[in-house]
Design a protein around this motif. Structure first.
Motif, PDB file in Angstrom:
ATOM      1  N   CYS A   1      43.487  41.303  37.305  1.00  0.00           N
ATOM      2  CA  CYS A   1      42.429  40.472  36.717  1.00  0.00           C
ATOM      3  C   CYS A   1      41.039  40.969  37.086  1.00  0.00           C
ATOM      4  CB  CYS A   1      42.587  39.023  37.168  1.00  0.00           C
ATOM      5  SG  CYS A   1      44.069  38.200  36.548  1.00  0.00           S
ATOM      6  N   THR A   2      40.923  41.629  38.238  1.00  0.00           N
ATOM      7  CA  THR A   2      39.615  42.104  38.690  1.00  0.00           C
ATOM      8  C   THR A   2      39.185  43.384  37.984  1.00  0.00           C
ATOM      9  OG1 THR A   2      40.612  43.368  40.502  1.00  0.00           O
ATOM     10  CG2 THR A   2      39.991  41.093  40.965  1.00  0.00           C
ATOM     11  N   GLY A   3      40.048  43.958  37.168  1.00  0.00           N
ATOM     12  CA  GLY A   3      39.681  45.169  36.436  1.00  0.00           C
ATOM     13  C   GLY A   3      38.521  44.949  35.481  1.00  0.00           C
TER      14      GLY A   3
ATOM     15  N   ARG B   1      23.883  52.252  39.820  1.00  0.00           N
ATOM     16  CA  ARG B   1      25.172  51.936  39.195  1.00  0.00           C
ATOM     17  C   ARG B   1      26.183  51.490  40.240  1.00  0.00           C
ATOM     18  NH1 ARG B   1      23.995  56.731  35.990  1.00  0.00           N
ATOM     19  NH2 ARG B   1      25.389  57.973  37.302  1.00  0.00           N
ATOM     20  N   MET B   2      26.255  52.199  41.356  1.00  0.00           N
ATOM     21  CA  MET B   2      27.240  51.871  42.381  1.00  0.00           C
ATOM     22  C   MET B   2      26.875  50.590  43.139  1.00  0.00           C
ATOM     23  SD  MET B   2      29.651  53.868  41.925  1.00  0.00           S
ATOM     24  CE  MET B   2      30.600  53.058  43.223  1.00  0.00           C
ATOM     25  N   VAL B   3      25.595  50.393  43.426  1.00  0.00           N
ATOM     26  CA  VAL B   3      25.177  49.157  44.105  1.00  0.00           C
ATOM     27  C   VAL B   3      25.471  47.950  43.223  1.00  0.00           C
ATOM     28  CG1 VAL B   3      23.165  47.848  44.895  1.00  0.00           C
ATOM     29  CG2 VAL B   3      23.441  50.228  45.582  1.00  0.00           C
ATOM     30  N   THR B   4      25.231  48.081  41.936  1.00  0.00           N
ATOM     31  CA  THR B   4      25.490  46.975  41.004  1.00  0.00           C
ATOM     32  C   THR B   4      26.968  46.617  40.974  1.00  0.00           C
ATOM     33  OG1 THR B   4      23.616  47.625  39.608  1.00  0.00           O
ATOM     34  CG2 THR B   4      25.290  46.202  38.615  1.00  0.00           C
ATOM     35  N   ILE B   5      27.834  47.615  40.853  1.00  0.00           N
ATOM     36  CA  ILE B   5      29.267  47.345  40.763  1.00  0.00           C
ATOM     37  C   ILE B   5      29.809  46.786  42.081  1.00  0.00           C
ATOM     38  CG2 ILE B   5      30.204  49.593  41.467  1.00  0.00           C
ATOM     39  CD1 ILE B   5      31.374  47.643  38.384  1.00  0.00           C
ATOM     40  N   LEU B   6      29.272  47.249  43.210  1.00  0.00           N
ATOM     41  CA  LEU B   6      29.703  46.734  44.511  1.00  0.00           C
ATOM     42  C   LEU B   6      29.241  45.290  44.707  1.00  0.00           C
ATOM     43  CD1 LEU B   6      29.050  49.860  46.760  1.00  0.00           C
ATOM     44  CD2 LEU B   6      31.279  48.885  46.196  1.00  0.00           C
ATOM     45  N   ALA B   7      28.032  44.981  44.264  1.00  0.00           N
ATOM     46  CA  ALA B   7      27.531  43.605  44.364  1.00  0.00           C
ATOM     47  C   ALA B   7      28.364  42.667  43.496  1.00  0.00           C
ATOM     48  CB  ALA B   7      26.059  43.554  43.945  1.00  0.00           C
ATOM     49  N   CYS B   8      28.714  43.120  42.304  1.00  0.00           N
ATOM     50  CA  CYS B   8      29.550  42.302  41.409  1.00  0.00           C
ATOM     51  C   CYS B   8      30.969  42.152  41.965  1.00  0.00           C
ATOM     52  CB  CYS B   8      29.592  42.926  40.017  1.00  0.00           C
ATOM     53  SG  CYS B   8      28.019  42.804  39.127  1.00  0.00           S
ATOM     54  N   ALA B   9      31.464  43.187  42.648  1.00  0.00           N
ATOM     55  CA  ALA B   9      32.783  43.097  43.288  1.00  0.00           C
ATOM     56  C   ALA B   9      32.787  41.992  44.349  1.00  0.00           C
ATOM     57  CB  ALA B   9      33.159  44.436  43.917  1.00  0.00           C
TER      58      ALA B   9
ATOM     59  N   SER C   1      33.935  34.307  43.898  1.00  0.00           N
ATOM     60  CA  SER C   1      34.351  33.427  42.797  1.00  0.00           C
ATOM     61  C   SER C   1      35.800  32.984  42.960  1.00  0.00           C
ATOM     62  CB  SER C   1      34.175  34.149  41.453  1.00  0.00           C
ATOM     63  OG  SER C   1      32.849  34.587  41.277  1.00  0.00           O
ATOM     64  N   TYR C   2      36.666  33.941  43.233  1.00  0.00           N
ATOM     65  CA  TYR C   2      38.087  33.627  43.396  1.00  0.00           C
ATOM     66  C   TYR C   2      38.313  32.772  44.638  1.00  0.00           C
ATOM     67  CZ  TYR C   2      43.132  34.303  43.113  1.00  0.00           C
ATOM     68  OH  TYR C   2      44.485  34.089  42.997  1.00  0.00           O
ATOM     69  N   ALA C   3      37.593  33.096  45.718  1.00  0.00           N
ATOM     70  CA  ALA C   3      37.762  32.357  46.971  1.00  0.00           C
ATOM     71  C   ALA C   3      37.370  30.894  46.807  1.00  0.00           C
ATOM     72  CB  ALA C   3      36.935  33.011  48.078  1.00  0.00           C
ATOM     73  N   ILE C   4      36.245  30.641  46.163  1.00  0.00           N
ATOM     74  CA  ILE C   4      35.802  29.260  45.954  1.00  0.00           C
ATOM     75  C   ILE C   4      36.814  28.491  45.109  1.00  0.00           C
ATOM     76  CG2 ILE C   4      34.061  27.844  44.783  1.00  0.00           C
ATOM     77  CD1 ILE C   4      31.974  29.893  45.664  1.00  0.00           C
ATOM     78  N   GLY C   5      37.309  29.138  44.060  1.00  0.00           N
ATOM     79  CA  GLY C   5      38.276  28.470  43.198  1.00  0.00           C
ATOM     80  C   GLY C   5      39.561  28.106  43.910  1.00  0.00           C
ATOM     81  N   ILE C   6      40.127  29.043  44.679  1.00  0.00           N
ATOM     82  CA  ILE C   6      41.444  28.808  45.287  1.00  0.00           C
ATOM     83  C   ILE C   6      41.357  27.914  46.526  1.00  0.00           C
ATOM     84  CG2 ILE C   6      41.485  30.818  46.824  1.00  0.00           C
ATOM     85  CD1 ILE C   6      44.402  31.226  45.882  1.00  0.00           C
ATOM     86  N   ILE C   7      40.255  27.972  47.273  1.00  0.00           N
ATOM     87  CA  ILE C   7      40.119  27.152  48.482  1.00  0.00           C
ATOM     88  C   ILE C   7      40.047  25.664  48.129  1.00  0.00           C
ATOM     89  CG2 ILE C   7      38.521  26.556  50.359  1.00  0.00           C
ATOM     90  CD1 ILE C   7      37.915  29.559  50.595  1.00  0.00           C
ATOM     91  N   PHE C   8      39.405  25.328  47.023  1.00  0.00           N
ATOM     92  CA  PHE C   8      39.240  23.925  46.641  1.00  0.00           C
ATOM     93  C   PHE C   8      40.253  23.460  45.594  1.00  0.00           C
ATOM     94  CE2 PHE C   8      35.104  25.125  48.340  1.00  0.00           C
ATOM     95  CZ  PHE C   8      34.807  24.046  49.144  1.00  0.00           C
ATOM     96  N   SER C   9      41.330  24.208  45.442  1.00  0.00           N
ATOM     97  CA  SER C   9      42.333  23.854  44.431  1.00  0.00           C
ATOM     98  C   SER C   9      43.322  22.791  44.912  1.00  0.00           C
ATOM     99  CB  SER C   9      43.107  25.110  43.998  1.00  0.00           C
ATOM    100  OG  SER C   9      43.829  25.653  45.099  1.00  0.00           O
TER     101      SER C   9
ATOM    102  N   GLY D   1      42.083  44.815  44.276  1.00  0.00           N
ATOM    103  CA  GLY D   1      41.805  45.043  42.862  1.00  0.00           C
ATOM    104  C   GLY D   1      40.370  45.499  42.630  1.00  0.00           C
ATOM    105  N   THR D   2      39.420  44.851  43.307  1.00  0.00           N
ATOM    106  CA  THR D   2      38.020  45.261  43.165  1.00  0.00           C
ATOM    107  C   THR D   2      37.798  46.656  43.762  1.00  0.00           C
ATOM    108  OG1 THR D   2      37.436  44.136  45.245  1.00  0.00           O
ATOM    109  CG2 THR D   2      37.166  42.894  43.208  1.00  0.00           C
ATOM    110  N   LEU D   3      38.521  46.963  44.851  1.00  0.00           N
ATOM    111  CA  LEU D   3      38.422  48.308  45.451  1.00  0.00           C
ATOM    112  C   LEU D   3      38.906  49.361  44.475  1.00  0.00           C
ATOM    113  CD1 LEU D   3      37.893  50.147  47.887  1.00  0.00           C
ATOM    114  CD2 LEU D   3      40.220  49.642  48.674  1.00  0.00           C
ATOM    115  N   SER D   4      40.005  49.077  43.791  1.00  0.00           N
ATOM    116  CA  SER D   4      40.536  49.999  42.787  1.00  0.00           C
ATOM    117  C   SER D   4      39.521  50.235  41.675  1.00  0.00           C
ATOM    118  CB  SER D   4      41.837  49.435  42.198  1.00  0.00           C
ATOM    119  OG  SER D   4      42.248  50.164  41.062  1.00  0.00           O
ATOM    120  N   THR D   5      38.891  49.153  41.201  1.00  0.00           N
ATOM    121  CA  THR D   5      37.912  49.270  40.124  1.00  0.00           C
ATOM    122  C   THR D   5      36.674  50.030  40.570  1.00  0.00           C
ATOM    123  OG1 THR D   5      38.684  47.159  39.212  1.00  0.00           O
ATOM    124  CG2 THR D   5      36.565  47.971  38.434  1.00  0.00           C
TER     125      THR D   5
END
Length: 366
Positions: free
Chosen positions: A54-56, A72-80, A86-94, A155-159
């Motif tokens: 999903c992180t692809g 380019r690399m700083v942007t993609i790392l910041a978004c990673a 995003s995922y952490a907030i969603g799953i912690i409060f689920s 997944g983000t590391l792979s991307t």
């Protein structure tokens, strides 16, 4: 007038835009999504591969038109990092549907406002909010949270690794320059007003999904959010129609794919091809892009189980959820682009800020 409106809109819904895009961007997006899935299948754990896959979509935030390798690399790392948060907030409060819905809507407000303030190019805050929605609708298991967060990180590391290789090999051959900023300047209150309305719309959609006990409630807010990506009221309504028509055709395509390709390796290969196709169509024609987005999202969500049971019920439910989300998105879009409502909301925000400021000035200092 009504007949002319219907005729004009029907042409718009299926009209292709003459937008050029580098052919390797769709291919890169497809590989980014599918690579973790194939790795998971290779090691005998397709479910984990699909979670990481999903992180692809992170690769879509790579600023292809920037001439600076560092940018380019700083942007993609910041978004990673943003994807992981995003995922952490969603799953912690689920752990509770109501708490999860409120936290998700607040996160959506913050994500959308932040993306606007920093002028994040499309897809903007969309995939951050989508990832949070998916995570918030998963069954709560405290022991599995570190595992799933680890998979998202991998997944983000792979991307990011693919982005690094792509920057070195491909983008160095293109003499791009940073595009001039053409987006009109809006004040921060306008951004905040828009974010709050989107947050309320997503809260309504998520609560509605939980009240009707849908198996995967996130489908409704995602459909709602997709519709709210329009740039004006008519664009929002057009997107709603495109979303519904595209979903209906996409469900038919998905039904055919599920009938004949129902193994993890086949599903991963289909997802690879679907993602490439989507990235080709998304800049040219939204309706046809949705045709392929629909089976992609269904396979991403359900394909990790290896075999999808009761496809007829699944696809029927998806269409109902899409329709509900699109309707809520249309209503939210009306409030976002209604000038009188927007002016009143901005004025109220300014008054609230001033009131807080004066109260702080009058408060005693110890």
């Amino acid at each position: 007038e009504l007949k002319q409106f219907i005729t004009t809109e029907s042409k718009t819904i299926f009209k292709f835009k003459p937008i050029q895009r580098l052919w390797h961007i769709p291919v890169l997006a497809g590989i980014s999504v599918a690579l973790p899935m194939f790795i998971g299948i290779l090691f005998g754990n397709p479910k984990n591969g699909f979670i990481a896959g999903c992180t692809g979509l992170l690769i879509l935030y790579l600023p292809f038109h920037s001439r600076s390798f560092a940018k380019r690399m700083v942007t993609i790392l910041a978004c990673a990092f943003g994807f992981m948060i995003s995922y952490a907030i969603g799953i912690i409060f689920s752990f509770n549907p109501l708490v999860s819905s409120v936290v998700f809507s607040l996160f959506a407000v913050f994500a959308h406002w932040t993306a606007k303030i920093f002028r994040v190019k499309p897809p903007g805050s969309f995939f951050f909010i989508m990832l949070c929605a998916i995570a918030s609708c998963q069954s709560f298991d405290l022991s599995q949270i570190p595992v799933k967060l680890g998979l998202i990180s991998l997944g983000t590391l792979s991307t990011c690794t693919l982005a690094f290789i792509y920057n070195l090999i491909v983008l160095k051959d293109y003499s791009y320059t940073d595009k001039a900023e053409t987006e009109p300047t809006h004040n921060k209150y306008a951004y905040l007003t828009e974010a709050i309305i989107i947050g309320i719309s997503l809260l309504t959609s998520m609560v509605t999904a939980h009240l009707f006990a849908f198996k995967n409630p996130y489908w409704i807010p995602i459909s709602c959010l997709a519709v709210l990506q329009g740039v004006n009221v008519m664009h929002v309504w057009t997107r709603s129609i495109q979303r519904i028509i595209g979903t209906l055709l996409g469900l038919l395509l998905c039904w055919i794919l599920i009938r004949y390709f129902n193994t993890p390796i086949a599903i991963a290969a289909i997802i690879l091809m679907l993602q490439i196709t989507i990235e080709f169509f998304i800049v040219k024609q939204y309706t046809w892009a949705v045709v392929f987005i629909t089976p992609l999202t269904i396979l991403l969500a359900e394909g990790s189980n290896g075999v999808i049971s009761n496809p007829d019920i699944l696809l029927k439910t998806r269409f109902i959820e899409t329709f509900i989300g699109a309707v809520i998105g249309m209503i939210g879009g009306y409030f976002i682009y209604h000038e009188k409502i927007k002016r009143l909301a901005i004025l109220q925000l300014k008054k609230t800020k001033q009131l807080i400021y004066y109260k702080q000035q009058d408060s005693p200092i110890y």
